[in-house]
Design an enzyme around this catalytic site. Sequence first.
Site, short mmCIF file in Angstrom:
data_model
loop_
_atom_site.label_atom_id
_atom_site.label_comp_id
_atom_site.label_asym_id
_atom_site.label_seq_id
_atom_site.Cartn_x
_atom_site.Cartn_y
_atom_site.Cartn_z
N THR A 153 1.92 -4.67 -12.60
CA THR A 153 1.43 -5.78 -11.90
C THR A 153 0.60 -6.25 -13.09
OG1 THR A 153 -0.41 -5.73 -10.59
CG2 THR A 153 0.06 -4.06 -11.12
N ASP A 154 -0.29 -7.36 -12.96
CA ASP A 154 -0.78 -8.06 -13.92
C ASP A 154 -2.47 -6.97 -13.96
OD1 ASP A 154 -1.74 -8.93 -11.43
OD2 ASP A 154 -1.85 -11.10 -12.25
N GLU A 155 -2.90 -6.87 -12.77
CA GLU A 155 -3.99 -6.54 -12.64
C GLU A 155 -4.52 -4.91 -13.71
OE1 GLU A 155 -5.50 -5.05 -8.33
OE2 GLU A 155 -4.32 -6.28 -8.04
N TYR A 214 -5.93 1.84 -8.02
CA TYR A 214 -5.31 1.28 -7.89
C TYR A 214 -4.27 0.86 -9.17
CZ TYR A 214 -1.28 -2.01 -7.61
OH TYR A 214 0.17 -3.07 -7.37
N LYS A 232 -1.74 2.48 -11.85
CA LYS A 232 -0.81 1.59 -12.65
C LYS A 232 -0.36 1.80 -13.77
CE LYS A 232 2.05 -0.48 -10.31
NZ LYS A 232 3.65 -0.29 -9.64
P1 NAD Z 1 4.63 -2.66 -0.03
O1 NAD Z 1 3.50 -1.35 -0.59
O2 NAD Z 1 4.45 -3.46 0.65
O3 NAD Z 1 5.51 -1.18 -0.25
C1 NAD Z 1 5.52 -0.45 -1.31
C2 NAD Z 1 6.61 0.59 -0.62
O4 NAD Z 1 6.99 2.01 -1.50
C3 NAD Z 1 6.96 0.87 1.00
O5 NAD Z 1 8.08 1.16 1.16
C4 NAD Z 1 6.47 1.90 1.12
O6 NAD Z 1 7.22 3.17 2.15
C5 NAD Z 1 6.95 3.51 -0.49
N1 NAD Z 1 6.17 3.94 -1.46
C6 NAD Z 1 4.80 4.78 -1.03
N2 NAD Z 1 4.94 5.56 -1.01
C7 NAD Z 1 5.99 6.29 -1.54
C8 NAD Z 1 6.66 7.29 -2.16
N3 NAD Z 1 5.57 8.60 -2.37
N4 NAD Z 1 7.86 7.89 -1.53
C9 NAD Z 1 8.89 7.11 -1.76
N5 NAD Z 1 8.55 5.91 -0.97
C10 NAD Z 1 7.05 5.35 -1.13
O7 NAD Z 1 4.85 -2.70 -1.78
P2 NAD Z 1 4.86 -3.86 -3.05
O8 NAD Z 1 4.42 -5.33 -2.26
O9 NAD Z 1 6.85 -4.57 -2.27
O10 NAD Z 1 4.99 -3.69 -3.87
C11 NAD Z 1 5.97 -3.12 -4.41
C12 NAD Z 1 5.51 -2.86 -6.21
O11 NAD Z 1 5.74 -4.19 -6.49
C13 NAD Z 1 4.51 -2.11 -6.14
O12 NAD Z 1 4.49 -0.51 -7.68
C14 NAD Z 1 3.97 -2.57 -7.16
O13 NAD Z 1 2.47 -2.01 -7.79
C15 NAD Z 1 4.45 -4.02 -7.70
N6 NAD Z 1 4.03 -5.40 -7.31
C16 NAD Z 1 3.37 -6.08 -6.60
C17 NAD Z 1 3.09 -7.34 -6.94
C18 NAD Z 1 2.15 -7.81 -5.34
O14 NAD Z 1 1.62 -8.82 -5.21
N7 NAD Z 1 1.97 -7.25 -4.05
C19 NAD Z 1 2.58 -7.75 -7.83
C20 NAD Z 1 2.82 -7.40 -8.43
C21 NAD Z 1 3.44 -5.95 -9.21
O1 DAU Z 2 -2.04 -9.15 -9.49
C1 DAU Z 2 -0.88 -7.72 -8.44
C2 DAU Z 2 -1.72 -6.90 -7.15
O2 DAU Z 2 -1.77 -8.76 -5.98
C3 DAU Z 2 -0.90 -6.90 -6.87
O3 DAU Z 2 -0.20 -5.44 -8.25
C4 DAU Z 2 -0.96 -6.32 -5.73
O4 DAU Z 2 -0.68 -4.44 -5.36
C5 DAU Z 2 -0.98 -6.68 -4.41
O5 DAU Z 2 -1.74 -6.14 -3.28
C6 DAU Z 2 -2.36 -7.91 -4.83
O6 DAU Z 2 -3.25 -7.49 -5.18
P1 DAU Z 2 -4.83 -8.47 -4.81
O7 DAU Z 2 -6.19 -7.40 -4.79
O8 DAU Z 2 -5.38 -9.44 -5.92
O9 DAU Z 2 -3.72 -8.80 -2.94
P2 DAU Z 2 -5.01 -9.38 -1.50
O10 DAU Z 2 -4.18 -10.00 -1.30
O11 DAU Z 2 -5.48 -7.98 -1.44
O12 DAU Z 2 -5.95 -10.00 -2.04
C7 DAU Z 2 -5.70 -11.37 -3.11
C8 DAU Z 2 -7.31 -11.75 -3.26
O13 DAU Z 2 -7.84 -12.07 -1.97
C9 DAU Z 2 -8.13 -10.90 -3.65
O14 DAU Z 2 -9.39 -11.86 -4.43
C10 DAU Z 2 -9.57 -10.25 -3.43
C11 DAU Z 2 -8.87 -11.12 -1.96
N1 DAU Z 2 -8.88 -10.77 -0.18
C12 DAU Z 2 -8.35 -10.14 0.45
C13 DAU Z 2 -8.52 -9.90 1.25
C14 DAU Z 2 -6.87 -8.36 1.94
C15 DAU Z 2 -10.21 -11.49 0.53
O15 DAU Z 2 -10.79 -12.47 0.03
N2 DAU Z 2 -10.67 -11.72 1.84
C16 DAU Z 2 -9.27 -10.52 2.64
O16 DAU Z 2 -9.19 -10.30 3.76
#
Ligand code: NAD
Ligand code: DAU
Length: 355
Positions: A134-136, A159, A163
């Site tokens: 992630t970019d975080e 988190y 990562k």
């Molecule tokens: P998600 O939470 O939707 O899915 C995570 C999956 O991992 C789930 O199916 C869960 O059951 C599985 N999991 C969790 N713990 C586990 C374990 N111990 N063993 C096996 N499986 C396990 O997450 P996502 O949003 O699909 O993100 C996937 C990946 O991409 C993560 O590594 C996250 O850091 C990265 N990522 C997410 C975003 C985003 O915007 N969602 C952006 C950049 C990177």
């Molecule tokens: O940037 C990549 C990341 O993006 C991933 O690594 C994470 O797994 C993914 O969850 C996401 O993180 P964020 O914290 O940016 O996503 P989230 O959807 O939780 O929140 C997006 C923005 O919206 C953030 O600035 C917080 C705000 N927010 C979020 C929620 C859930 C609100 O204002 N209200 C809300 O209820």
Amino acid sequence: MTNFKNLIVTGGSGFIGANFIRYLLDEAGFAGRVINVDALTYAANPASLEDVAQRHGRRYCFERADICDRETMAGILDRYEADAICHFAAESHVDRSIVKPDDFIRTNIIGTYTLLQLARERAGRIVRFHHVSTDEVFGSLGAAGYFSEATPYSPNSPYSASKAASDHLARAYHETYGLPVTTTNCSNNYGPYQFPEKLVPLMILNALEGKPLPVYGDGLNVRDWLYVRDHCAAIWTVMQRGTAGRVYCVGGRCEKPNLEVVHRICDLVDAQAPKLADGRSRRALITYVKDRPGHDRRYAIDCTRIEQELGWKPAETFESGFERTVRWYLGNRKWVDAVRSGEYRRWMDQNYTQR
Ligand code: NAD
Ligand code: DAU
């Protein structure tokens, strides 16, 4: 071009993993077998892949397993003669990591370490370990500038710290042991099959049901939005043509303040669903709530490297991607109801009573 025969996808029942498996089997022309290894935590939904399993028969396999369980994971890697790993499995929600970091440390750090070590022990066979990150990990930007592969790490939440630790381990396994690791650091994804604790699906579903739309702080935090299929295409591009040991930043060149995203969602739900009973626009549901502790102000990715070296570009715009996404959630109530039951509801009730 690399032709993997037996590709392990960890976390394939989560949001991006499920979209990635669909992309591989339905669109990318992948000719091998996909083995989805997922522990099925609260964030997983096996229903996201039901039709894929039916359509692709033995080319799609599922194993319920915890990536921290070394013995079970070793058995899976050997039984399927895995030659590549694409590692998504993680605890992914920042707010949960603030309430209870334990699972984040365990899965994101120990789990990644366990997989890297198992891959290292199978170095002759495993030709690619792709780490999805992630970019975080880069922390927070001010009003100007971009994250790139050269940005120093500065994670601010449990988190992102977990990562960051996993990224460092992935890097070390390449440098020290020569494991063929690639890493992508991507910005915020949105699209089908996302668990509705994240901003986009939460807002769509609350807007649909006429519930308050909780915006943190002043609503002016900025995220760089990328449609999930574009992220999947980027990962596959890197797995096939990226250089081992190299990191690629992935983003949508689509910076938006949260409030603009929420406004867009309200307008799309107003247009695609029946009006609210009192005739108001869904924008009237916006409720400012207490800010997230340590809330990063701005993320924005400079994705020049993956664009220029590998020719990847996002296909969706902010307009087209959000239009598609709202339409998907409105048209898939069965999936939504299943994922919103059980543990999700309990956790939301305990931690977000103001909603
Ligand atoms: P998600 O939470 O939707 O899915 C995570 C999956 O991992 C789930 O199916 C869960 O059951 C599985 N999991 C969790 N713990 C586990 C374990 N111990 N063993 C096996 N499986 C396990 O997450 P996502 O949003 O699909 O993100 C996937 C990946 O991409 C993560 O590594 C996250 O850091 C990265 N990522 C997410 C975003 C985003 O915007 N969602 C952006 C950049 C990177
Ligand atoms: O940037 C990549 C990341 O993006 C991933 O690594 C994470 O797994 C993914 O969850 C996401 O993180 P964020 O914290 O940016 O996503 P989230 O959807 O939780 O929140 C997006 C923005 O919206 C953030 O600035 C917080 C705000 N927010 C979020 C929620 C859930 C609100 O204002 N209200 C809300 O209820």
